[in-house]
Scaffold this active site. Structure first.
Site, PDB file in Angstrom:
ATOM      1  N   HIS A  20      -2.080  -5.213   1.489  1.00 12.09           N
ATOM      2  CA  HIS A  20      -3.432  -5.846   0.960  1.00 12.09           C
ATOM      3  C   HIS A  20      -2.925  -7.213   0.656  1.00 12.09           C
ATOM      4  O   HIS A  20      -2.102  -7.492   0.086  1.00 12.09           O
ATOM      5  CB  HIS A  20      -4.088  -5.044  -0.017  1.00 12.09           C
TER       6      HIS A  20
ATOM      7  N   LYS B 187       0.935  -0.999  -0.032  1.00 13.00           N
ATOM      8  CA  LYS B 187       0.086   0.025  -0.009  1.00 13.00           C
ATOM      9  C   LYS B 187       0.960   1.063  -0.185  1.00 13.00           C
ATOM     10  O   LYS B 187       2.163   0.988   0.080  1.00 13.00           O
ATOM     11  CB  LYS B 187      -0.917   0.016   1.356  1.00 13.00           C
TER      12      LYS B 187
ATOM     13  N   TYR C   6     -12.389  -1.998  -3.196  1.00  6.61           N
ATOM     14  CA  TYR C   6     -13.013  -2.090  -1.865  1.00  6.61           C
ATOM     15  C   TYR C   6     -14.498  -1.867  -1.855  1.00  6.61           C
ATOM     16  O   TYR C   6     -15.001  -1.232  -0.829  1.00  6.61           O
ATOM     17  CB  TYR C   6     -12.265  -0.431  -0.944  1.00  6.61           C
TER      18      TYR C   6
HETATM   19  P1  DAT Z   1      -7.763  -6.550   5.337  1.00  2.00           P
HETATM   20  O1  DAT Z   1      -7.169  -5.540   4.577  1.00  2.00           O
HETATM   21  O2  DAT Z   1      -7.103  -7.146   6.463  1.00  2.00           O
HETATM   22  O3  DAT Z   1      -8.625  -7.457   4.346  1.00  2.00           O
HETATM   23  P2  DAT Z   1     -10.679  -5.380   5.663  1.00  2.00           P
HETATM   24  O4  DAT Z   1     -11.020  -5.867   4.144  1.00  2.00           O
HETATM   25  O5  DAT Z   1     -11.804  -5.655   6.609  1.00  2.00           O
HETATM   26  O6  DAT Z   1      -9.182  -5.782   5.994  1.00  2.00           O
HETATM   27  O7  DAT Z   1     -10.697  -3.795   5.354  1.00  2.00           O
HETATM   28  C1  DAT Z   1      -9.854  -2.964   4.331  1.00  2.00           C
HETATM   29  C2  DAT Z   1      -8.860  -2.065   4.673  1.00  2.00           C
HETATM   30  O8  DAT Z   1      -9.761  -1.022   5.331  1.00  2.00           O
HETATM   31  C3  DAT Z   1      -8.077  -2.373   6.063  1.00  2.00           C
HETATM   32  O9  DAT Z   1      -6.874  -3.049   5.416  1.00  2.00           O
HETATM   33  C4  DAT Z   1      -7.820  -1.294   6.806  1.00  2.00           C
HETATM   34  C5  DAT Z   1      -9.075  -0.329   6.595  1.00  2.00           C
HETATM   35  N1  DAT Z   1     -10.004  -0.770   7.623  1.00  2.00           N
HETATM   36  C6  DAT Z   1     -10.673  -1.783   8.225  1.00  2.00           C
HETATM   37  N2  DAT Z   1     -11.424  -1.664   9.162  1.00  2.00           N
HETATM   38  C7  DAT Z   1     -11.215  -0.575   9.451  1.00  2.00           C
HETATM   39  C8  DAT Z   1     -11.746   0.250  10.673  1.00  2.00           C
HETATM   40  N3  DAT Z   1     -12.495  -0.355  11.388  1.00  2.00           N
HETATM   41  N4  DAT Z   1     -11.272   1.473  10.777  1.00  2.00           N
HETATM   42  C9  DAT Z   1     -10.316   2.184   9.792  1.00  2.00           C
HETATM   43  N5  DAT Z   1      -9.949   1.439   8.799  1.00  2.00           N
HETATM   44  C10 DAT Z   1     -10.452   0.164   8.744  1.00  2.00           C
HETATM   45 MG    MG Z   2     -10.079  -7.266   2.978  1.00  2.00          MG
END
Ligand code: DAT
Ligand code: MG
Length: 149
Positions: free
Chosen positions: A115, A9, A49
């Site tokens: 990621h 990232k 996303y």
């Molecule tokens: P990952 O990257 O572990 O797959 P995710 O898909 O749930 O996690 O979320 C994508 C990204 O969004 C993550 O890397 C960081 C951000 N993110 C997730 N949950 C968050 C939160 N509660 N507050 C702030 N950023 C968050």
């Molecule tokens: Mg994810």
């Protein structure tokens, strides 16, 4: 062999961690079959996303992921989707297990440096969002017999 989508990232790129992160996957024995640097557009960020659209952190997430170049890659290896997720560590670096990438290099959840796809469906979707089929190299890893029994 399974494929997964991985991305260093913007914070990982800015902090000089591209080599360190790629090195871990190479040393693990995973095969790099696609690799490029790009600046993510807001459109691509919203697609990538898409599952997080509407969540309170979504706007900040798009701003962050589009703020500076990223390094995108496709890795190949046995069970590499879950393998890479394990090597990355938990989403929140504060909760990431010792020895994982996010534990080693991150502090805040919104700056977690890497990621990786979370399922076969996500991997297929994310690989096709970032790579054309001709950008993915097909080759044999000559060390394969020393990695897999
Ligand atoms: P990952 O990257 O572990 O797959 P995710 O898909 O749930 O996690 O979320 C994508 C990204 O969004 C993550 O890397 C960081 C951000 N993110 C997730 N949950 C968050 C939160 N509660 N507050 C702030 N950023 C968050
Ligand atoms: Mg994810």
């Amino acid at each position: 062999m399974e494929r997964t989508f991985v991305m260093v990232k913007p914070d990982g790129v800015q902090r000089g961690l591209i080599g360190e992160i790629i090195k871990r996957f190479e040393q693990k024995g995973l095969k790099i079959v696609g690799l490029k640097m790009l600046q993510i557009t807001p459109e691509l960020a919203s697609k990538h996303y898409g599952e997080h659209q509407g969540k309170p952190f979504f706007e900040g997430l798009v701003k962050y992921i589009t703020s500076s170049p990223v390094v995108a890659m496709v890795l190949e290896g046995k069970d590499c989707i879950s393998l890479v997720r394990g090597m990355m560590g938990a989403t929140d670096p504060k909760k990431a297990a010792p020895g994982t990438i996010r534990e080693a290099f991150g502090i805040d959840i919104g700056r977690n440096v890497i990621h990786g796809s979370d399922s076969p469906e996500s991997a297929a979707r994310e690989i096709s969002l970032f790579f054309n089929e001709e950008e993915i190299c097909k080759y044999d890893l000559s060390l394969a017999a020393w990695i897999y029994e």
